[in-house]
Design a protein around this motif. Structure first.
Motif, mmCIF file in Angstrom:
data_model
loop_
_atom_site.group_PDB
_atom_site.id
_atom_site.type_symbol
_atom_site.label_atom_id
_atom_site.label_comp_id
_atom_site.label_asym_id
_atom_site.label_seq_id
_atom_site.Cartn_x
_atom_site.Cartn_y
_atom_site.Cartn_z
ATOM 1 N N THR A 11 -25.825 -26.581 -12.065
ATOM 2 C CA THR A 11 -26.465 -27.815 -11.585
ATOM 3 C C THR A 11 -27.135 -27.593 -10.234
ATOM 4 O O THR A 11 -27.155 -28.468 -9.382
ATOM 5 C CB THR A 11 -25.488 -29.015 -11.517
ATOM 6 N N ASP A 12 -27.703 -26.408 -10.055
ATOM 7 C CA ASP A 12 -28.416 -26.053 -8.827
ATOM 8 C C ASP A 12 -29.423 -24.955 -9.172
ATOM 9 O O ASP A 12 -29.062 -23.790 -9.306
ATOM 10 C CB ASP A 12 -27.422 -25.561 -7.770
ATOM 11 N N ALA A 13 -30.678 -25.329 -9.290
ATOM 12 C CA ALA A 13 -31.720 -24.374 -9.683
ATOM 13 C C ALA A 13 -31.926 -23.278 -8.651
ATOM 14 O O ALA A 13 -32.376 -22.183 -8.991
ATOM 15 C CB ALA A 13 -33.036 -25.107 -9.933
ATOM 16 N N THR A 14 -31.557 -23.529 -7.387
ATOM 17 C CA THR A 14 -31.776 -22.518 -6.347
ATOM 18 C C THR A 14 -30.788 -21.360 -6.433
ATOM 19 O O THR A 14 -30.947 -20.376 -5.730
ATOM 20 C CB THR A 14 -31.705 -23.128 -4.929
ATOM 21 N N ARG A 15 -29.806 -21.462 -7.287
ATOM 22 C CA ARG A 15 -28.828 -20.368 -7.441
ATOM 23 C C ARG A 15 -29.255 -19.352 -8.505
ATOM 24 O O ARG A 15 -28.460 -18.533 -8.962
ATOM 25 C CB ARG A 15 -27.456 -20.937 -7.764
ATOM 26 N N TYR A 16 -30.539 -19.356 -8.872
ATOM 27 C CA TYR A 16 -31.053 -18.417 -9.870
ATOM 28 C C TYR A 16 -30.759 -16.965 -9.483
ATOM 29 O O TYR A 16 -30.594 -16.098 -10.327
ATOM 30 C CB TYR A 16 -32.566 -18.595 -10.071
ATOM 31 N N LEU A 22 -36.270 -9.779 -15.894
ATOM 32 C CA LEU A 22 -34.977 -10.060 -16.511
ATOM 33 C C LEU A 22 -35.103 -10.845 -17.811
ATOM 34 O O LEU A 22 -34.292 -10.709 -18.711
ATOM 35 C CB LEU A 22 -34.107 -10.837 -15.516
ATOM 36 N N LEU A 23 -36.142 -11.646 -17.922
ATOM 37 C CA LEU A 23 -36.294 -12.504 -19.097
ATOM 38 C C LEU A 23 -37.209 -11.908 -20.158
ATOM 39 O O LEU A 23 -37.646 -12.598 -21.071
ATOM 40 C CB LEU A 23 -36.804 -13.875 -18.651
ATOM 41 N N GLN A 24 -37.478 -10.624 -20.060
ATOM 42 C CA GLN A 24 -38.311 -9.934 -21.037
ATOM 43 C C GLN A 24 -37.542 -8.745 -21.579
ATOM 44 O O GLN A 24 -36.894 -8.048 -20.802
ATOM 45 C CB GLN A 24 -39.625 -9.465 -20.394
ATOM 46 N N ARG A 61 -34.229 -16.634 -24.562
ATOM 47 C CA ARG A 61 -35.101 -17.323 -25.506
ATOM 48 C C ARG A 61 -36.528 -17.331 -24.971
ATOM 49 O O ARG A 61 -36.769 -17.070 -23.788
ATOM 50 C CB ARG A 61 -34.605 -18.742 -25.749
ATOM 51 N N THR A 62 -37.483 -17.680 -25.783
ATOM 52 C CA THR A 62 -38.908 -17.570 -25.473
ATOM 53 C C THR A 62 -39.316 -18.190 -24.144
ATOM 54 O O THR A 62 -40.004 -17.570 -23.362
ATOM 55 C CB THR A 62 -39.749 -18.194 -26.610
ATOM 56 N N LEU A 66 -35.249 -18.438 -14.977
ATOM 57 C CA LEU A 66 -34.000 -18.288 -14.238
ATOM 58 C C LEU A 66 -33.576 -19.570 -13.553
ATOM 59 O O LEU A 66 -32.392 -19.912 -13.532
ATOM 60 C CB LEU A 66 -34.114 -17.157 -13.218
ATOM 61 N N ASP A 67 -34.528 -20.317 -12.987
ATOM 62 C CA ASP A 67 -34.147 -21.557 -12.309
ATOM 63 C C ASP A 67 -33.616 -22.595 -13.293
ATOM 64 O O ASP A 67 -32.674 -23.324 -12.988
ATOM 65 C CB ASP A 67 -35.284 -22.116 -11.456
ATOM 66 N N THR A 68 -34.156 -22.617 -14.492
ATOM 67 C CA THR A 68 -33.677 -23.554 -15.512
ATOM 68 C C THR A 68 -32.280 -23.152 -15.986
ATOM 69 O O THR A 68 -31.399 -24.006 -16.134
ATOM 70 C CB THR A 68 -34.645 -23.591 -16.707
ATOM 71 N N LEU A 69 -32.071 -21.865 -16.214
ATOM 72 C CA LEU A 69 -30.741 -21.395 -16.608
ATOM 73 C C LEU A 69 -29.724 -21.689 -15.512
ATOM 74 O O LEU A 69 -28.590 -22.086 -15.781
ATOM 75 C CB LEU A 69 -30.775 -19.892 -16.904
#
Length: 90
Positions: free
Chosen positions: A57-62, A77-79, A43-44, A48-51
Motif C-alpha cells: 500500500t505504498d507505491a514508493t517502495r518499488y 526486471l519486468l521483461q 504479467r504484460t 514496479l510501483d503498481t506491484l
C-alpha cells in the motif's frame, strides 16, 4: 542528502572525481541481504510501483522489489513477460 524513504538514506558515501576532475559524492557500494519473499510471475502490463502499491500500500517502495531481484536496471526486471520475480514480504 536523500529523503527518509529513499533506499539510499543513511548509507555511507564516498567522494570521487568525475572525468572533468570535479569531486562528486556517491553512495558506497553495498551488499544486499537476500530477503524472504514470494515468487510472482510478471504479467504484460505490470509496473514496479503498481506491484508495490498492491503489496505494501505504498507505491514508493518499488525499490524493495528491485533490490530483491538480480537485475541491475529496475526497468529490465519486468521483461520478459512470464518470468518469475521475488516480491519481499516486508
Amino acid at each position: 542528502m536523500f529523503l527518509k524513504n529513499s533506499r539510499y538514506h543513511g548509507l555511507p558515501t564516498v567522494t570521487a572525481k568525475d572525468r572533468a576532475g570535479t569531486e562528486v559524492a556517491a553512495v558506497k557500494l553495498r551488499r544486499l541481504p537476500i530477503p524472504a519473499g514470494d515468487p510472482v510471475t510478471v504479467r504484460t502490463h505490470d509496473q514496479l510501483d503498481t506491484l508495490s502499491e498492491q503489496r505494501y500500500t505504498d507505491a514508493t517502495r518499488y525499490w524493495h522489489i528491485a533490490d530483491a531481484n538480480s537485475e541491475l536496471e529496475a526497468a529490465s526486471l519486468l521483461q520478459p513477460t512470464g518470468r518469475p520475480i521475488t516480491i519481499p514480504r516486508s
